[in-house]
Enzyme design. Structure first.
Site, mmCIF file in Angstrom:
data_model
loop_
_atom_site.group_PDB
_atom_site.id
_atom_site.type_symbol
_atom_site.label_atom_id
_atom_site.label_comp_id
_atom_site.label_asym_id
_atom_site.label_seq_id
_atom_site.Cartn_x
_atom_site.Cartn_y
_atom_site.Cartn_z
ATOM 1 N N ASP A 38 0.818 -1.222 0.000
ATOM 2 C CA ASP A 38 0.000 0.000 0.000
ATOM 3 C C ASP A 38 0.849 1.267 0.000
ATOM 4 O O ASP A 38 0.492 2.256 0.654
ATOM 5 C CB ASP A 38 -0.938 0.031 1.218
ATOM 6 C CG ASP A 38 -2.105 -0.923 1.116
ATOM 7 O OD1 ASP A 38 -2.161 -1.696 0.146
ATOM 8 O OD2 ASP A 38 -2.962 -0.904 2.021
ATOM 9 N N CYS A 76 -4.299 -5.970 -2.771
ATOM 10 C CA CYS A 76 -3.117 -6.799 -2.528
ATOM 11 C C CYS A 76 -3.127 -8.131 -3.270
ATOM 12 O O CYS A 76 -2.216 -8.432 -4.050
ATOM 13 C CB CYS A 76 -2.989 -7.073 -1.030
ATOM 14 S SG CYS A 76 -2.982 -5.611 0.021
ATOM 15 N N HIS A 133 0.209 -12.987 -0.494
ATOM 16 C CA HIS A 133 -0.959 -12.496 0.220
ATOM 17 C C HIS A 133 -1.951 -13.629 0.480
ATOM 18 O O HIS A 133 -2.382 -13.841 1.608
ATOM 19 C CB HIS A 133 -1.663 -11.357 -0.533
ATOM 20 C CG HIS A 133 -2.875 -10.801 0.183
ATOM 21 N ND1 HIS A 133 -2.769 -10.021 1.303
ATOM 22 C CD2 HIS A 133 -4.194 -10.916 -0.059
ATOM 23 C CE1 HIS A 133 -3.976 -9.679 1.715
ATOM 24 N NE2 HIS A 133 -4.862 -10.204 0.916
#
Length: 470
Positions: A38, A76, A133
């Site tokens: 991010d 993500c 992720h």
């Protein structure tokens, strides 16, 4: 200006065709891939924000800085699925977080992920931190890593209840516990240990994935202390009262994601907004410190001259811009990511490329640069080796970002084009409007340009593998 939309197809050049690519019989470079979470463009000093990122500043002086790099999806899991598979979300159906795509996507199940290709090509593979992720099937994970890679933690530590705006993720707190409370710190130390202890002759592929600056915005107190709260400037692209008036309903819907959690963070509550900014900046500086520790170890151990370094993030992030906190939009703030490539010997140190490139391009570029075996899947990105030879060369290929079936965005030259399933559109000219305040899609003088841009929108979209926007 012309636009070559067909160039979004895979372009994998023969390794011997470009100087700087892997050649038969020559030593292959090590590769260090670092992925933050991010991270938007504040580290680049945009919007007049002062961000303390000495490691990134040093790396920019040693690397090629791709200032117009974009994720394939602005969240993500899908972004990382695209990076590690080299296949676009509209072909895999991996659009959203909330599912384990390597289990459920037929297309992904047939792919050879990037670490597996490195391992099959004779590289020692090492990974730690936030990598894919999503969970991988155990039999697939065993093919990826020599070190049995693991996450080494998660998003915590979370703030105490009194420091939470809305739930444990939307929180800000200076952390007074040890640095090792954070997985990023522990995983950086593991990466440093790997670099310091490694004596094998075979090249290595090291992937270090960070959890910051993703929220919760907790970081060791000293990183908050880098900033005087009252001196933190709001980004000029933050709030214009009529900013979303010319945005189609689907675009406003994406901007409303998380609104129930952050509706009181904005211009009606500048203290809360400034506090969120403070937390995000502190976490950016904390991520920078950890990145710097790994890069320092790489240089200290003598590997720098034969190692290709790539530092990027999975997606960008809004901190109030366009009335939004988070990613999950098709605007520039969500799509743009850092991409710094330090070549062995620091060739082209400090150069800037303004080419519109994609994280999908990483896979084919590494195949070329490292002489890797060909994966089972066709790759959708382009080999960037020509830009590594000459960062200033013309580059007409657009960079595409999607977020759900029919939700399409593209950066091409100075333009950002967005289209939605109902046919509504946005168009922004970044030369005159870098903050995307004014949607000019309806202006007649852009009609021909829109016809060209529409040609890039996929005609077929894979069925979603699950999850939801947000």
């Amino acid at each position: 200006m012309t636009f070559n939309f067909q160039a979004t197809a895979a372009v994998i050049l023969a390794a011997s065709s470009l100087a700087g690519s892997a050649r038969a019989g020559e030593p292959r470079p090590n590769v260090v891939l670092i992925i933050t979470d991010d991270q938007n463009d504040y580290f680049a000093g945009v919007d007049g924000l002062r961000v303390e990122t000495p490691a990134f500043d040093r790396l920019k002086a040693e690397a090629i800085n791709f200032t117009h790099a974009y994720c394939a999806a602005p969240v993500c899991g899908p972004s990382r699925a695209a990076l590690f598979s080299g296949v676009s979300p509209h072909k895999t159906g991996v659009y959203f977080n909330g599912a384990d795509p390597w289990f459920v996507s037929t297309r992904l199940r047939a792919c050879d992920p990037l670490p597996q290709v490195f391992r099959q090509s004779g590289y020692e593979t090492w990974g730690m931190g936030k990598l894919f992720h999503a969970k991988l099937p155990d039999e697939r994970a065993k093919l990826q890593w020599d070190n049995t890679a693991r996450s080494g933690g998660g998003f915590g530590p979370f703030a105490d209840p009194e420091h939470r705006f809305s739930g444990k993720f939307f929180s800000v707190q200076e952390w007074d516990g040890p640095d090792e409370d954070f997985p990023d710190t522990r995983n950086a130390e593991a990466a440093v240990s790997f670099l310091e202890s490694r004596s094998a002759d075979d090249p290595f592929f090291l992937v270090y994935g960070l959890w910051r600056p993703h929220n919760p915005w907790t970081a060791p107190r000293r990183f908050f202390d880098l900033y005087e709260p009252e001196a933190i400037r709001f980004p000029p692209s933050g709030y214009a009262s009529d900013d979303l008036d010319d945005v189609p309903p689907d675009g406003r819907r994406l901007a409303d994601i998380y609104r129930s959690r952050w509706k009181n963070f904005g211009d009606g509550n500048p203290e809360a907004w400034r506090r969120i900014l403070h937390g995000y900046l502190a976490c950016t500086s904390f991520a920078d410190w950890n990145v710097g520790r790994v890069l320092d170890a790489l240089d200290r151990t003598g590997h720098a001259d034969d190692t290709l370094v790539i530092v990027t993030s999975d997606n960008g992030y809004h901190v109030g811009e366009k009335h939004h906190y988070g990613k999950s939009t098709l605007w520039e703030k969500s799509a743009n990511v850092p991409l710094l490539v330090r070549l062995p010997g620091k060739t082209h140190a400090g150069r800037v490329s303004e080419a519109a490139v994609s994280l999908l391009d990483v896979f084919p570029t590494l195949i070329s640069q490292c002489g890797l075996t060909t994966p089972a899947q066709s790759l959708d990105g382009s080999d960037l080796s020509e830009l590594l030879l000459d960062p200033a060369r013309p580059w007409e290929k657009p960079a595409i970002t999607t977020y759900g079936e029919g939700h399409f965005s593209m950066k091409s030259g100075p333009w950002r084009y967005i289209s939605y399933p109902d046919g509504s559109e946005e168009l922004y000219d970044h030369r005159a409007d870098p903050h995307e305040f004014t949607n000019v899609a309806a202006e007649p003088e852009h009609a021909e340009l829109l016809v060209r841009f529409r040609q890039a929108v996929p005609s077929v979209w894979a069925e979603s593998c699950g999850g939801r926007a947000g």
